[in-house]
Design a protein around this motif. Structure first.
Motif: not given
Length: 212
Positions: A48-62
């Motif tokens: 791991p090199s970093g992490q952020i919160d996003c409480t309502d993740i639903r699908a893909d990321l870019t």
């Protein structure tokens, strides 16, 4: 044509609900809806090199303009996040309200969006999401990756990844993969996918794609 792809690399993760993955040019970032976190890892070691919160993740990321863009909430809207702080930098509504936006990938031509229930890939302007092009596909897309006129999409239940020639509007090759692929990304040589079945990131080579 359908072939079976061999796994080039596996990265096991501490995750329960893998949703999206993207390549930042330095790290692989993956999103996980159970914990509501987006995590950066080294693509070789998995550290791991970093992490952020996003409480309502639903699908893909870019990634877009150095930021993270995540599909969020029941309406499957698009939220831009600062990868360093997790601060919300903006949000755009799902341009097809009520439809299942599942795949997402930014490229120089715009933003490709995959809709699972409609079986289409939309190319849209990232500033206001107006429609540039729409390409029908044979399978329900779960994740999307892009390079030089080619779009790749995953079929979660069918365990398939398909390469689409968007200029010819033709599916060129389908690859059967292990597990159940959701989010996709390309790191310049390999296609990475979130394997929802085994909770790891997996890398494969696709014929005719990795060289572009």
């Amino acid at each position: 044509m359908t072939i079976l792809a061999g796994i080039v690399r596996d990265l096991p993760l501490q995750a329960l609900e893998l949703c999206g993955v993207t390549w930042s040019g330095e790290y692989l970032w993956y999103s996980e809806s159970f914990t509501g976190r987006i995590t950066a890892i080294d693509s070789v070691t998995g550290e791991p090199s970093g992490q952020i919160d996003c409480t309502d993740i639903r699908a893909d990321l870019t990634t877009l303009d150095g930021c993270l863009l995540q599909v969020v909430g029941d309406r499957r809207d698009l939220r831009m996040l600062d990868p360093e702080t997790g601060a919300v930098l903006g949000e755009l509504a799902n341009p097809r309200p009520g439809h299942a936006l599942t795949g997402l990938e930014a490229c120089r031509d715009g933003l490709w969006l995959g809709y699972q229930d409609l079986k289409v890939l939309d190319l849209r302007d990232p500033t206001d999401l107006h429609l540039i092009d729409c390409v029908p596909v044979r399978r329900p897309p779960s994740g999307v990756a892009v390079s030089d006129g080619y779009v790749v999409y995953s079929d979660h239940k069918g365990s398939m990844i398909t390469l689409v020639d968007t200029s010819a509007r033709r599916e060129q090759v389908s690859v059967r993969v292990w597990g159940n692929p959701t989010g996709l990304t390309w790191d310049g040589s390999l296609i990475w996918y979130c394997d929802h079945a085994t909770l790891q990131l997996r890398a494969v080579e696709l014929p005719g794609f990795q060289h572009f």
